[in-house]
Motif scaffolding. Structure first.
Motif, PDB file in Angstrom:
ATOM      1  N   ALA A   1     -37.855 -27.756 -39.876  1.00  0.00           N
ATOM      2  CA  ALA A   1     -38.574 -28.032 -38.635  1.00  0.00           C
ATOM      3  C   ALA A   1     -38.046 -27.102 -37.546  1.00  0.00           C
ATOM      4  O   ALA A   1     -36.890 -26.656 -37.599  1.00  0.00           O
ATOM      5  CB  ALA A   1     -38.391 -29.486 -38.208  1.00  0.00           C
ATOM      6  N   VAL A   2     -38.880 -26.793 -36.577  1.00  0.00           N
ATOM      7  CA  VAL A   2     -38.480 -25.953 -35.450  1.00  0.00           C
ATOM      8  C   VAL A   2     -38.721 -26.725 -34.159  1.00  0.00           C
ATOM      9  O   VAL A   2     -39.803 -27.284 -33.957  1.00  0.00           O
ATOM     10  CB  VAL A   2     -39.270 -24.628 -35.415  1.00  0.00           C
ATOM     11  CG1 VAL A   2     -38.785 -23.752 -34.258  1.00  0.00           C
ATOM     12  CG2 VAL A   2     -39.128 -23.875 -36.731  1.00  0.00           C
ATOM     13  N   ARG A   3     -37.711 -26.768 -33.317  1.00  0.00           N
ATOM     14  CA  ARG A   3     -37.855 -27.394 -32.003  1.00  0.00           C
ATOM     15  C   ARG A   3     -37.634 -26.326 -30.932  1.00  0.00           C
ATOM     16  O   ARG A   3     -36.619 -25.628 -30.921  1.00  0.00           O
ATOM     17  CB  ARG A   3     -36.843 -28.531 -31.828  1.00  0.00           C
ATOM     18  CG  ARG A   3     -37.084 -29.705 -32.763  1.00  0.00           C
ATOM     19  CD  ARG A   3     -36.145 -30.854 -32.461  1.00  0.00           C
ATOM     20  NE  ARG A   3     -36.247 -31.305 -31.074  1.00  0.00           N
ATOM     21  CZ  ARG A   3     -35.546 -32.321 -30.565  1.00  0.00           C
ATOM     22  NH1 ARG A   3     -34.696 -32.990 -31.346  1.00  0.00           N
ATOM     23  NH2 ARG A   3     -35.691 -32.680 -29.315  1.00  0.00           N
ATOM     24  N   TYR A   4     -38.601 -26.217 -30.034  1.00  0.00           N
ATOM     25  CA  TYR A   4     -38.545 -25.202 -28.989  1.00  0.00           C
ATOM     26  C   TYR A   4     -38.056 -25.797 -27.671  1.00  0.00           C
ATOM     27  O   TYR A   4     -38.143 -27.008 -27.450  1.00  0.00           O
ATOM     28  CB  TYR A   4     -39.929 -24.575 -28.788  1.00  0.00           C
ATOM     29  CG  TYR A   4     -40.453 -23.883 -30.029  1.00  0.00           C
ATOM     30  CD1 TYR A   4     -40.009 -22.612 -30.375  1.00  0.00           C
ATOM     31  CD2 TYR A   4     -41.377 -24.516 -30.863  1.00  0.00           C
ATOM     32  CE1 TYR A   4     -40.483 -21.977 -31.519  1.00  0.00           C
ATOM     33  CE2 TYR A   4     -41.854 -23.894 -32.006  1.00  0.00           C
ATOM     34  CZ  TYR A   4     -41.403 -22.613 -32.329  1.00  0.00           C
ATOM     35  OH  TYR A   4     -41.868 -22.003 -33.465  1.00  0.00           O
ATOM     36  N   ARG A   5     -37.555 -24.919 -26.814  1.00  0.00           N
ATOM     37  CA  ARG A   5     -37.099 -25.292 -25.464  1.00  0.00           C
ATOM     38  C   ARG A   5     -36.081 -26.431 -25.518  1.00  0.00           C
ATOM     39  O   ARG A   5     -36.182 -27.433 -24.815  1.00  0.00           O
ATOM     40  CB  ARG A   5     -38.278 -25.672 -24.575  1.00  0.00           C
ATOM     41  CG  ARG A   5     -39.296 -24.566 -24.383  1.00  0.00           C
ATOM     42  CD  ARG A   5     -38.715 -23.407 -23.602  1.00  0.00           C
ATOM     43  NE  ARG A   5     -38.424 -23.801 -22.209  1.00  0.00           N
ATOM     44  CZ  ARG A   5     -37.488 -23.226 -21.454  1.00  0.00           C
ATOM     45  NH1 ARG A   5     -36.704 -22.285 -21.949  1.00  0.00           N
ATOM     46  NH2 ARG A   5     -37.302 -23.619 -20.220  1.00  0.00           N
ATOM     47  N   VAL A   6     -35.111 -26.284 -26.388  1.00  0.00           N
ATOM     48  CA  VAL A   6     -34.073 -27.302 -26.520  1.00  0.00           C
ATOM     49  C   VAL A   6     -32.735 -26.588 -26.651  1.00  0.00           C
ATOM     50  O   VAL A   6     -32.650 -25.491 -27.198  1.00  0.00           O
ATOM     51  CB  VAL A   6     -34.341 -28.220 -27.737  1.00  0.00           C
ATOM     52  CG1 VAL A   6     -34.278 -27.438 -29.032  1.00  0.00           C
ATOM     53  CG2 VAL A   6     -33.383 -29.385 -27.773  1.00  0.00           C
TER      54      VAL A   6
END
Length: 533
Positions: free
Chosen positions: A404-409
């Motif tokens: 999974a990819v989480r952005y702006r974290v």
């Protein structure tokens, strides 16, 4: 296949995609390891690419190879798509009349790649230590990246206890290193381990033609070309061959390796090539200073000795940038790793891990970790991967069921007793904070050049990279401190005869192939410098 491999492997056949999945599922349920799956593209009940994509979920570590036939144009598009998505590890033309050595060479290469990560082999060194101790991690990384066959035994395990008892090292400081001849080194330094296995740790006497500082791709290329062209060449490397590239689990865009090559394998090949040509390799004694002395350049090293040569190639590369969070700094090597995905991936089996970074090194780490971890989450400060990561890696990440990819974290904290147990994450848009369980954190957020040891006579830019060639000129001329009538050569620093190559150089292209090109080019310039006197 049974005739060639039956002595060491069980060879199982299936007549359709469905029956193959049944067999593979049964092997998984029985706890059996699958080394290699070969599949034709056109199968009853499905396609080979579709089958091999599902194999990744059943047996993540298995090598997956598509069998193709000459002239089968219909297989070309799905094969290329599967390669980009990482659903296959390679493809090979179906075997012809026996013996088809070309086919079997490909198969044995795949088995060798699988075996290095999944089979116990020759153990030149055995390490007994606390599994989550930072020093245990350092030794695993050191031995693995330098191509030394080793085994690691947790001190509390039955095998670890037995080994300590057999060698009389039960009371020794840990980690204990047990050598092939039975000697035990209690909590040794890197240099002590190197000396014990016969690696040179001090430079020789006399004058070399060229000193190469750093054994990453650029430095190894300089060593290969220098030694092969008759220059007496010495390489100084404080840590491990391969540099940052050596930590990459798979480099898929390096010229000449259509199915990819691990950074470690590429480094060992290049080191062996340089050694075959006569280059000397000095390990664990980092350069601490550099000064001109007449027509020579003198490099001082950590133990106080000196290396005298007619030219120097600086290829020290970069060090991974740290997060600078005290709670996580205290867990470095104990669940928090900078790089190191290749050496620590198996320890993350069935765990939830996080990768910080948005460039190719982070993408490669995520894909490799996904073979072992239950879930891999990539944490990115930006809004997209497209600005910093190659398209093939982005597509492979998107196709990974457990990535999974989480952005702006951002990672803002963490906790754990003897090893990492949780992370504190902050959403950069809303400011919301959360705590997540984590067994591993792999940080790949850029790097800083290793140039602190260089003298003031070598000009650096504002970020610490070595300025070379035309970048030293103003209005087409060097400054008044340049001592020669000729202009600085391409890759030459502000100190004549000192060349900078690879990531340490201002304006370099951060790619393995570019570093190799600069390393080889530097040797041509060294020849020109030596001829000029």
């Amino acid at each position: 296949m049974r005739k060639r491999y039956g002595a060491d492997y069980q060879v199982v056949t299936a007549g359709s995609a469905g029956s193959a999945l049944e067999v593979l599922g049964g092997l998984r349920d029985a706890g059996r390891q699958v080394a290699l799956v070969l599949a034709g593209q056109w199968l009853p009940g499905g396609t080979g690419t579709g089958l091999l994509a599902q194999v990744r979920q059943l047996h993540p570590a298995a090598r997956r190879v598509l069998l193709i036939s000459w002239g089968d144009q219909a297989s070309l598009e799905p094969m290329l798509e599967a390669t980009v998505l990482g659903d296959i590890d390679g493809y090979v033309v179906r075997p012809g009349p026996s013996p088809d050595e070309r086919f079997h060479r490909f198969v044995t290469e795949q088995l060798d790649e699988w075996g290095r990560s999944n089979l116990p082999g020759l153990e030149v060194v055995r390490v007994v230590g606390d599994e989550w101790a930072p020093r245990s991690h350092e030794l695993r990384e050191l031995l693995g990246r330098n191509g030394v066959p080793y085994g690691f035994y947790p001190a509390g395990s039955p095998d670890g206890q037995r080994l300590l008892a057999e060698t009389g090292a039960a009371g020794s400081a840990r980690p204990a290193v047990v050598l092939f001849d039975g000697r035990v080194l209690p909590d040794p330094s890197n240099a002590e381990v190197a000396q014990a296995i016969g690696v040179q740790t001090q430079p020789g006497e006399g004058r070399y033609d060229v000193t190469v500082i750093g054994a990453g791709p650029a430095g190894l290329a300089a060593a290969v070309y220098g030694a092969s062209e008759g220059l007496s060449t010495v390489i100084l490397e404080p840590e491990a061959i391969g540099g940052q590239a050596g930590t990459s689990s798979l480099i898929r865009n390096y010229l000449g390796f259509p199915t990819g090559v691990s950074g470690g394998d590429l480094a060992v090949r290049a080191y062996t090539q340089a050694w075959n040509f006569g280059a000397e390799y000095v390990y664990g004694n980092p350069a601490t200073g550099l000064r001109p002395e007449g027509s020579d350049l003198v490099v001082t090293v950590a133990d106080g000795s000196e290396v005298r040569s007619r030219a120097v190639v600086v290829a020290t590369g970069m060090a991974y940038r740290r997060l600078g969070i005290p709670a996580l700094d205290a867990l470095t090597g104990a669940g928090v790793f900078y790089g190191a995905a290749a050496s620590e991936a198996r320890a993350m089996k069935d765990s939830e891990v996080f990768v910080v970074g948005g460039a190719n090194s982070a993408g490669q780490a995520a894909v490799h970790l996904a073979r072992y971890a239950a879930k891999v989450t990539v944490l990115v400060r930006g809004r997209s991967l497209a600005d910093s990561m190659s398209e093939y890696l982005i597509r492979e990440i998107e196709s990974g069921a457990n990535i999974a990819v989480r952005y702006r974290v951002a990672v803002t904290g963490g906790a754990g007793q003897s090893h990492l147990e949780s992370l504190a994450l902050t959403d950069l848009e809303s400011g919301a904070a959360e705590t997540v369980a984590a067994a591993g954190l792999f940080v790949l957020i850029g790097a800083e050049p290793r140039t602190q040891w260089l003298p003031g006579g070598v000009r650096l830019d504002q970020w610490g990279f070595v300025v070379t060639g035309t970048d030293l000129l103003q209005d087409g001329r060097p400054d008044q401190e340049w001592p020669l009538t000729r202009l600085p050569m391409f890759l030459e620093s502000s100190l004549p005869g000192v060349f900078a190559v690879g990531d340490v150089r201002h304006g370099s292209v951060k790619r393995v192939a570019a570093a190799v090109g600069e390393g080889s080019t530097a040797i041509r310039l060294v020849h020109d410098h030596l001829r000029a006197g």
